[in-house]
Design a protein around this motif. Structure first.
Motif, PDB file in Angstrom:
ATOM      1  N   ALA A  81      45.192 -43.014 -53.337  1.00  0.00           N
ATOM      2  CA  ALA A  81      45.334 -43.776 -54.617  1.00  0.00           C
ATOM      3  C   ALA A  81      44.720 -45.267 -54.282  1.00  0.00           C
ATOM      4  O   ALA A  81      44.375 -45.870 -55.162  1.00  0.00           O
ATOM      5  CB  ALA A  81      47.108 -43.941 -54.858  1.00  0.00           C
ATOM      6  N   ASP A  82      44.994 -45.870 -53.020  1.00  0.00           N
ATOM      7  CA  ASP A  82      44.121 -47.161 -52.754  1.00  0.00           C
ATOM      8  C   ASP A  82      42.781 -47.262 -52.951  1.00  0.00           C
ATOM      9  O   ASP A  82      42.388 -48.072 -53.534  1.00  0.00           O
ATOM     10  CB  ASP A  82      44.878 -48.008 -51.561  1.00  0.00           C
ATOM     11  N   ASP A  83      42.357 -46.122 -52.124  1.00  0.00           N
ATOM     12  CA  ASP A  83      40.839 -46.079 -52.265  1.00  0.00           C
ATOM     13  C   ASP A  83      40.171 -45.948 -53.877  1.00  0.00           C
ATOM     14  O   ASP A  83      39.332 -46.346 -54.138  1.00  0.00           O
ATOM     15  CB  ASP A  83      40.386 -44.733 -51.407  1.00  0.00           C
ATOM     16  N   LYS A  84      41.001 -45.216 -54.631  1.00  0.00           N
ATOM     17  CA  LYS A  84      40.856 -44.808 -55.839  1.00  0.00           C
ATOM     18  C   LYS A  84      40.879 -46.127 -56.730  1.00  0.00           C
ATOM     19  O   LYS A  84      39.691 -46.029 -57.578  1.00  0.00           O
ATOM     20  CB  LYS A  84      41.551 -43.690 -56.608  1.00  0.00           C
ATOM     21  N   LEU A  85      41.735 -46.701 -56.504  1.00  0.00           N
ATOM     22  CA  LEU A  85      41.963 -47.962 -57.212  1.00  0.00           C
ATOM     23  C   LEU A  85      40.686 -49.041 -56.831  1.00  0.00           C
ATOM     24  O   LEU A  85      40.206 -49.568 -57.849  1.00  0.00           O
ATOM     25  CB  LEU A  85      43.316 -48.696 -56.920  1.00  0.00           C
ATOM     26  N   ARG A  86      40.608 -49.193 -55.527  1.00  0.00           N
ATOM     27  CA  ARG A  86      39.360 -49.928 -55.425  1.00  0.00           C
ATOM     28  C   ARG A  86      38.013 -49.485 -55.716  1.00  0.00           C
ATOM     29  O   ARG A  86      37.427 -50.351 -56.402  1.00  0.00           O
ATOM     30  CB  ARG A  86      39.437 -49.886 -53.635  1.00  0.00           C
ATOM     31  N   GLU A  87      37.930 -48.177 -55.858  1.00  0.00           N
ATOM     32  CA  GLU A  87      36.865 -47.790 -56.150  1.00  0.00           C
ATOM     33  C   GLU A  87      36.506 -47.768 -57.763  1.00  0.00           C
ATOM     34  O   GLU A  87      35.440 -48.134 -58.370  1.00  0.00           O
ATOM     35  CB  GLU A  87      36.276 -46.266 -55.984  1.00  0.00           C
ATOM     36  N   ALA A  88      37.709 -47.769 -58.611  1.00  0.00           N
ATOM     37  CA  ALA A  88      37.863 -48.063 -60.017  1.00  0.00           C
ATOM     38  C   ALA A  88      37.515 -49.433 -60.466  1.00  0.00           C
ATOM     39  O   ALA A  88      36.565 -49.782 -61.399  1.00  0.00           O
ATOM     40  CB  ALA A  88      39.220 -47.614 -60.455  1.00  0.00           C
ATOM     41  N   MET A  89      38.068 -50.407 -59.381  1.00  0.00           N
ATOM     42  CA  MET A  89      37.611 -51.748 -59.950  1.00  0.00           C
ATOM     43  C   MET A  89      36.023 -52.125 -59.695  1.00  0.00           C
ATOM     44  O   MET A  89      35.568 -52.773 -60.392  1.00  0.00           O
ATOM     45  CB  MET A  89      38.483 -52.521 -58.913  1.00  0.00           C
ATOM     46  N   HIS A  90      35.684 -51.441 -58.470  1.00  0.00           N
ATOM     47  CA  HIS A  90      34.171 -51.568 -58.333  1.00  0.00           C
ATOM     48  C   HIS A  90      33.335 -51.277 -59.529  1.00  0.00           C
ATOM     49  O   HIS A  90      32.611 -52.039 -59.826  1.00  0.00           O
ATOM     50  CB  HIS A  90      33.964 -50.938 -56.964  1.00  0.00           C
ATOM     51  N   ARG A  91      33.632 -49.895 -59.859  1.00  0.00           N
ATOM     52  CA  ARG A  91      33.073 -49.360 -61.062  1.00  0.00           C
ATOM     53  C   ARG A  91      32.931 -50.132 -62.380  1.00  0.00           C
ATOM     54  O   ARG A  91      32.157 -50.532 -63.079  1.00  0.00           O
ATOM     55  CB  ARG A  91      33.232 -47.924 -61.109  1.00  0.00           C
ATOM     56  N   HIS A  92      34.124 -50.868 -62.537  1.00  0.00           N
ATOM     57  CA  HIS A  92      34.455 -51.434 -63.782  1.00  0.00           C
ATOM     58  C   HIS A  92      33.736 -52.842 -63.674  1.00  0.00           C
ATOM     59  O   HIS A  92      33.042 -53.197 -64.442  1.00  0.00           O
ATOM     60  CB  HIS A  92      36.058 -51.700 -63.971  1.00  0.00           C
ATOM     61  N   ILE A  93      33.780 -53.485 -62.440  1.00  0.00           N
ATOM     62  CA  ILE A  93      33.025 -54.599 -62.341  1.00  0.00           C
ATOM     63  C   ILE A  93      31.431 -54.618 -62.254  1.00  0.00           C
ATOM     64  O   ILE A  93      30.671 -55.059 -63.135  1.00  0.00           O
ATOM     65  CB  ILE A  93      33.447 -55.412 -61.064  1.00  0.00           C
TER      66      ILE A  93
END
Length: 195
Positions: A81-93
């Motif tokens: 979950a923490d890696d998925k959230l980090r990746e979501a934030m990266h993709r969003h930005i």
């Protein structure tokens, strides 16, 4: 003048409109100014678009599609979950950073849409909010995030962080979108992770 004369005319119109709406605001940009920037006669624009609001709707729809295409494939990925959230934030930005003008229009000018188009944007916003709530809930259920987290408040914090990047990020700056996403994610995750 349009950035790339090799682009289809409709795409040139979208690019220039995104830039002008971003710099001046939707209401402060006239169709005559848009046509002038494109080296066109005012009436010629209407061979490519139905009107100014139609153009705003298309810019907003295109931006929402870019976010959907970047974020929603993460749902099926088998990541902690923490890696998925980090990746979501990266993709969003990344979507914001790669499309600064249209992101600015999307986050700032959408309030000028007609009620029907406005409802579609708020519907999309609710979908993205659900996406981040799912990520937070997944982290809680898997034991990666603290069990006492307020899912709604946490997702609002994350969304506020990534959405407002358009107000200050500069592509020519020293931080890359990955640097920003990693920095933000680490700060947020330090408060979310189970001890």
């Amino acid at each position: 003048m349009p950035d790339s004369p090799t682009k289809p005319r409709r795409e040139q119109i979208h690019d220039v409109a995104s830039r002008l709406f971003s710099e001046r605001g939707y209401h402060a940009t006239s169709m005559r100014e848009l046509a002038g920037e494109l080296g066109m006669q005012g009436g010629s624009l209407y061979a490519h678009i139905n009107g100014k609001e139609d153009l705003l709707v298309q810019i907003v729809n295109r931006a929402s599609q870019q976010f959907d295409e970047a974020l929603f494939p993460l749902r099926g990925q088998n990541l902690p979950a923490d890696d998925k959230l980090r990746e979501a934030m990266h993709r969003h930005i990344m979507v914001v950073a790669d499309n600064m003008d249209s992101a600015t229009v999307f986050f700032h000018e959408w309030k000028h849409l007609s009620p029907e188009a406005y409802a579609r944007v708020t519907g999309w916003r609710d979908t993205i909010d659900r996406f981040y709530r799912e990520l937070v809930s997944e982290g809680i259920q898997s034991g990666v995030f603290r069990p006492d987290l307020d899912v709604k408040m946490t997702s609002l914090l994350i969304l506020s962080t990534v959405n407002w990047t358009y107000t200050w990020f500069r592509p020519e700056g020293t931080l890359t979108p990955r640097d920003i996403a990693d920095g933000f994610a680490e700060m947020i995750l330090s408060g979310l992770r189970a001890r």
